[in-house]
Design an enzyme around this catalytic site. Structure first.
Site, PDB file in Angstrom:
ATOM      1  N   LYS A   1       0.831  -1.210   0.000  1.00 30.02           N
ATOM      2  CA  LYS A   1       0.000   0.000   0.000  1.00 30.02           C
ATOM      3  C   LYS A   1       0.871   1.267   0.000  1.00 30.02           C
ATOM      4  O   LYS A   1       0.671   2.172  -0.795  1.00 30.02           O
ATOM      5  CB  LYS A   1      -0.926   0.015   1.235  1.00 30.02           C
ATOM      6  CG  LYS A   1      -1.789  -1.230   1.379  1.00 30.02           C
ATOM      7  CD  LYS A   1      -2.690  -1.175   2.610  1.00 30.02           C
ATOM      8  CE  LYS A   1      -1.959  -1.206   3.942  1.00 30.02           C
ATOM      9  NZ  LYS A   1      -1.272  -2.500   4.241  1.00 30.02           N
TER      10      LYS A   1
ATOM     11  N   ARG B   1      -9.765   0.768   8.721  1.00 31.38           N
ATOM     12  CA  ARG B   1      -9.389  -0.593   9.096  1.00 31.38           C
ATOM     13  C   ARG B   1     -10.481  -1.303   9.866  1.00 31.38           C
ATOM     14  O   ARG B   1     -10.298  -2.457  10.239  1.00 31.38           O
ATOM     15  CB  ARG B   1      -8.150  -0.532   9.985  1.00 31.38           C
ATOM     16  CG  ARG B   1      -6.848  -0.778   9.251  1.00 31.38           C
ATOM     17  CD  ARG B   1      -5.748  -0.502  10.257  1.00 31.38           C
ATOM     18  NE  ARG B   1      -4.591  -1.300  10.014  1.00 31.38           N
ATOM     19  CZ  ARG B   1      -3.495  -0.842   9.418  1.00 31.38           C
ATOM     20  NH1 ARG B   1      -3.443   0.376   8.958  1.00 31.38           N
ATOM     21  NH2 ARG B   1      -2.455  -1.624   9.290  1.00 31.38           N
TER      22      ARG B   1
ATOM     23  N   ARG C   1      11.949  -5.352   4.897  1.00 30.55           N
ATOM     24  CA  ARG C   1      11.682  -3.929   4.634  1.00 30.55           C
ATOM     25  C   ARG C   1      12.555  -2.999   5.472  1.00 30.55           C
ATOM     26  O   ARG C   1      12.809  -3.254   6.646  1.00 30.55           O
ATOM     27  CB  ARG C   1      10.216  -3.619   4.947  1.00 30.55           C
ATOM     28  CG  ARG C   1       9.930  -2.116   4.894  1.00 30.55           C
ATOM     29  CD  ARG C   1       8.494  -1.774   4.943  1.00 30.55           C
ATOM     30  NE  ARG C   1       7.823  -2.313   6.109  1.00 30.55           N
ATOM     31  CZ  ARG C   1       6.518  -2.249   6.289  1.00 30.55           C
ATOM     32  NH1 ARG C   1       5.761  -1.691   5.378  1.00 30.55           N
ATOM     33  NH2 ARG C   1       5.978  -2.756   7.367  1.00 30.55           N
TER      34      ARG C   1
ATOM     35  N   ARG D   1      11.219  -0.938  11.158  1.00 34.25           N
ATOM     36  CA  ARG D   1      10.132  -0.627  12.076  1.00 34.25           C
ATOM     37  C   ARG D   1      10.100  -1.603  13.251  1.00 34.25           C
ATOM     38  O   ARG D   1      10.408  -2.777  13.088  1.00 34.25           O
ATOM     39  CB  ARG D   1       8.798  -0.699  11.325  1.00 34.25           C
ATOM     40  CG  ARG D   1       8.431   0.611  10.698  1.00 34.25           C
ATOM     41  CD  ARG D   1       7.277   0.545   9.761  1.00 34.25           C
ATOM     42  NE  ARG D   1       6.125  -0.233  10.192  1.00 34.25           N
ATOM     43  CZ  ARG D   1       5.021  -0.347   9.471  1.00 34.25           C
ATOM     44  NH1 ARG D   1       4.927   0.279   8.301  1.00 34.25           N
ATOM     45  NH2 ARG D   1       4.020  -1.070   9.892  1.00 34.25           N
TER      46      ARG D   1
ATOM     47  N   ARG E   1      -0.600  -8.665  13.566  1.00 38.41           N
ATOM     48  CA  ARG E   1      -1.122  -7.699  12.580  1.00 38.41           C
ATOM     49  C   ARG E   1      -2.033  -8.416  11.581  1.00 38.41           C
ATOM     50  O   ARG E   1      -3.069  -7.894  11.179  1.00 38.41           O
ATOM     51  CB  ARG E   1       0.039  -6.991  11.868  1.00 38.41           C
ATOM     52  CG  ARG E   1       0.710  -5.954  12.761  1.00 38.41           C
ATOM     53  CD  ARG E   1       2.127  -5.643  12.325  1.00 38.41           C
ATOM     54  NE  ARG E   1       2.206  -4.930  11.066  1.00 38.41           N
ATOM     55  CZ  ARG E   1       3.333  -4.760  10.383  1.00 38.41           C
ATOM     56  NH1 ARG E   1       4.472  -5.256  10.848  1.00 38.41           N
ATOM     57  NH2 ARG E   1       3.327  -4.097   9.250  1.00 38.41           N
TER      58      ARG E   1
HETATM   59  P1  AP5 Z   1       4.891  -1.637   1.766  1.00 33.72           P
HETATM   60  O1  AP5 Z   1       4.520  -0.806   0.587  1.00 33.72           O
HETATM   61  O2  AP5 Z   1       5.663  -0.974   2.857  1.00 33.72           O
HETATM   62  O3  AP5 Z   1       3.603  -2.394   2.342  1.00 33.72           O
HETATM   63  P2  AP5 Z   1       2.342  -1.830   3.136  1.00 33.72           P
HETATM   64  O4  AP5 Z   1       1.124  -2.503   2.599  1.00 33.72           O
HETATM   65  O5  AP5 Z   1       2.344  -0.329   3.162  1.00 33.72           O
HETATM   66  O6  AP5 Z   1       2.666  -2.459   4.538  1.00 33.72           O
HETATM   67  P3  AP5 Z   1       2.619  -1.881   6.015  1.00 33.72           P
HETATM   68  O7  AP5 Z   1       3.334  -2.857   6.877  1.00 33.72           O
HETATM   69  O8  AP5 Z   1       3.096  -0.450   6.065  1.00 33.72           O
HETATM   70  O9  AP5 Z   1       1.112  -1.937   6.297  1.00 33.72           O
HETATM   71  P4  AP5 Z   1       0.471  -1.984   7.644  1.00 33.72           P
HETATM   72  O10 AP5 Z   1      -0.941  -1.821   7.214  1.00 33.72           O
HETATM   73  O11 AP5 Z   1       0.771  -3.121   8.517  1.00 33.72           O
HETATM   74  O12 AP5 Z   1       1.169  -0.758   8.413  1.00 33.72           O
HETATM   75  P5  AP5 Z   1       0.666   0.678   8.851  1.00 33.72           P
HETATM   76  O13 AP5 Z   1       1.817   1.563   8.909  1.00 33.72           O
HETATM   77  O14 AP5 Z   1      -0.539   1.092   8.089  1.00 33.72           O
HETATM   78  O15 AP5 Z   1       5.691  -2.916   1.220  1.00 33.72           O
HETATM   79  C1  AP5 Z   1       6.234  -3.876   2.117  1.00 33.72           C
HETATM   80  C2  AP5 Z   1       7.613  -4.338   1.583  1.00 33.72           C
HETATM   81  O16 AP5 Z   1       7.410  -5.063   0.367  1.00 33.72           O
HETATM   82  C3  AP5 Z   1       8.564  -3.172   1.230  1.00 33.72           C
HETATM   83  O17 AP5 Z   1       9.858  -3.525   1.600  1.00 33.72           O
HETATM   84  C4  AP5 Z   1       8.430  -3.018  -0.295  1.00 33.72           C
HETATM   85  O18 AP5 Z   1       9.630  -2.540  -0.878  1.00 33.72           O
HETATM   86  C5  AP5 Z   1       8.100  -4.449  -0.731  1.00 33.72           C
HETATM   87  N1  AP5 Z   1       7.192  -4.484  -1.883  1.00 33.72           N
HETATM   88  C6  AP5 Z   1       6.091  -3.712  -2.069  1.00 33.72           C
HETATM   89  N2  AP5 Z   1       5.482  -4.022  -3.238  1.00 33.72           N
HETATM   90  C7  AP5 Z   1       6.198  -5.048  -3.778  1.00 33.72           C
HETATM   91  C8  AP5 Z   1       6.056  -5.820  -4.984  1.00 33.72           C
HETATM   92  N3  AP5 Z   1       5.047  -5.603  -5.847  1.00 33.72           N
HETATM   93  N4  AP5 Z   1       6.987  -6.784  -5.230  1.00 33.72           N
HETATM   94  C9  AP5 Z   1       8.004  -7.017  -4.353  1.00 33.72           C
HETATM   95  N5  AP5 Z   1       8.194  -6.327  -3.201  1.00 33.72           N
HETATM   96  C10 AP5 Z   1       7.293  -5.352  -2.910  1.00 33.72           C
HETATM   97  O19 AP5 Z   1       0.138   0.352  10.341  1.00 33.72           O
HETATM   98  C11 AP5 Z   1       1.029   0.047  11.394  1.00 33.72           C
HETATM   99  C12 AP5 Z   1       0.269  -0.034  12.714  1.00 33.72           C
HETATM  100  O20 AP5 Z   1      -0.343   1.257  12.997  1.00 33.72           O
HETATM  101  C13 AP5 Z   1      -0.906  -1.008  12.782  1.00 33.72           C
HETATM  102  O21 AP5 Z   1      -0.479  -2.319  13.094  1.00 33.72           O
HETATM  103  C14 AP5 Z   1      -1.764  -0.381  13.889  1.00 33.72           C
HETATM  104  O22 AP5 Z   1      -1.216  -0.634  15.165  1.00 33.72           O
HETATM  105  C15 AP5 Z   1      -1.620   1.097  13.608  1.00 33.72           C
HETATM  106  N6  AP5 Z   1      -2.649   1.618  12.682  1.00 33.72           N
HETATM  107  C16 AP5 Z   1      -2.407   2.169  11.445  1.00 33.72           C
HETATM  108  N7  AP5 Z   1      -3.556   2.557  10.878  1.00 33.72           N
HETATM  109  C17 AP5 Z   1      -4.549   2.239  11.755  1.00 33.72           C
HETATM  110  C18 AP5 Z   1      -5.965   2.352  11.707  1.00 33.72           C
HETATM  111  N8  AP5 Z   1      -6.595   2.885  10.633  1.00 33.72           N
HETATM  112  N9  AP5 Z   1      -6.680   1.911  12.773  1.00 33.72           N
HETATM  113  C19 AP5 Z   1      -6.072   1.380  13.861  1.00 33.72           C
HETATM  114  N10 AP5 Z   1      -4.724   1.219  13.968  1.00 33.72           N
HETATM  115  C20 AP5 Z   1      -3.970   1.655  12.914  1.00 33.72           C
END
Ligand code: AP5
Length: 216
Positions: free
Chosen positions: A14, A88, A127, A161, A172
């Site tokens: 994402k 979410r 990552r 992270r 997660r």
């Molecule tokens: P990346 O693009 O970083 O993936 P992502 O989907 O953004 O993954 P996240 O881990 O950031 O998502 P998340 O939803 O767990 O975290 P968030 O910060 O929102 O890609 C991942 C890796 O793969 C990278 O190294 C990239 O280079 C590689 N890659 C990407 N595309 C590729 C491809 N096509 N081919 C090969 N490699 C590829 O949330 C973190 C925490 O915050 C949550 O656990 C929760 O505690 C809190 N939180 C956040 N939002 C909320 C909410 N709305 N409500 C409640 N709690 C929340």
């Protein structure tokens, strides 16, 4: 102008795709994960509580994240908003719908990034991110050109992270399947859902997203 949600489990790509849309279409990325990580560094009691919840891989309360999003949206901006990691829960989805209506906007597409859970472990554990500009890398699929130096801004502050380990990832994923995956049916029923193959090469995923946006 289009407002979209990128929906998918941790590591689906994402953030990677959102950053491309910011560069290519002047869209505005709203990542609740990034906002919460910023709050974490504030050192306040709320920031410390949020940090503990995130490190365990659990969701932060709806009230906190809805409040963060409400602060950012007063009306249309740039080429439209990319909601990355929000909503979410069903409560967050309802709140987003109400907020967009209140500010005279629409939700134009919800893009589900489909991935195989087994691939997520490798994605998450490999990552790293630039602490200065936020560029996202991967040890295998997207390394920096020069070891230890960000390609975009030249910073050497490359970080992993706190929640990017196998234990937190399991939690997660559990949170995703229990609380977030119902949104797939929610948006399907509203006729707003499109799906792309998140396991494809990054450029192929970008092309698939572009074709959804061009039809929205
Ligand atoms: P990346 O693009 O970083 O993936 P992502 O989907 O953004 O993954 P996240 O881990 O950031 O998502 P998340 O939803 O767990 O975290 P968030 O910060 O929102 O890609 C991942 C890796 O793969 C990278 O190294 C990239 O280079 C590689 N890659 C990407 N595309 C590729 C491809 N096509 N081919 C090969 N490699 C590829 O949330 C973190 C925490 O915050 C949550 O656990 C929760 O505690 C809190 N939180 C956040 N939002 C909320 C909410 N709305 N409500 C409640 N709690 C929340």
């Amino acid at each position: 102008m289009v407002n979209i949600i990128l929906l998918g489990p941790p590591g689906a790509g994402k953030g990677t795709q959102a950053k491309r849309l910011v560069d290519e279409r002047n869209m505005v990325q709203l990542s609740t994960g990034d906002m919460l990580r910023e709050a974490k560094t504030s050192g306040t009691e709320m920031g410390n509580r949020v940090a503990e919840v995130m490190a365990r891989g659990e969701l932060v309360t709806d009230e906190i994240v809805i409040g963060l999003i409400e602060e950012k949206i007063t009306g249309p901006a740039g080429g439209g908003f990319i909601f990355d990691g929000f909503p979410r829960t069903l409560k967050q989805a309802d709140a987003l719908g109400a907020l967009l209506t209140r500010t005279g906007q629409t939700l134009d597409a919800v893009i589900e990034m489909q991935v195989d859970d087994a691939a997520l472990v490798a994605r998450i554990t490999g990552r790293f991110t630039c602490g200065t500009c936020g560029e996202v890398y991967h040890e295998v699929t997207k390394p920096t050109k020069a070891v230890g130096v960000c390609d975009v801004c030249g910073s050497t502050d490359l970080r992993k992270r706190a929640d990017d380990n196998e234990d937190a990832l399991k939690q997660r994923l559990m949170e995703y399947y229990k609380k977030t995956s119902p949104l797939i049916g929610y948006y399907f029923a509203k006729n707003q859902l499109s799906s792309v193959d998140g396991l494809a090469e990054m450029d192929t995923v970008s092309d698939a997203i572009a074709s959804v946006l061009d039809k929205a």
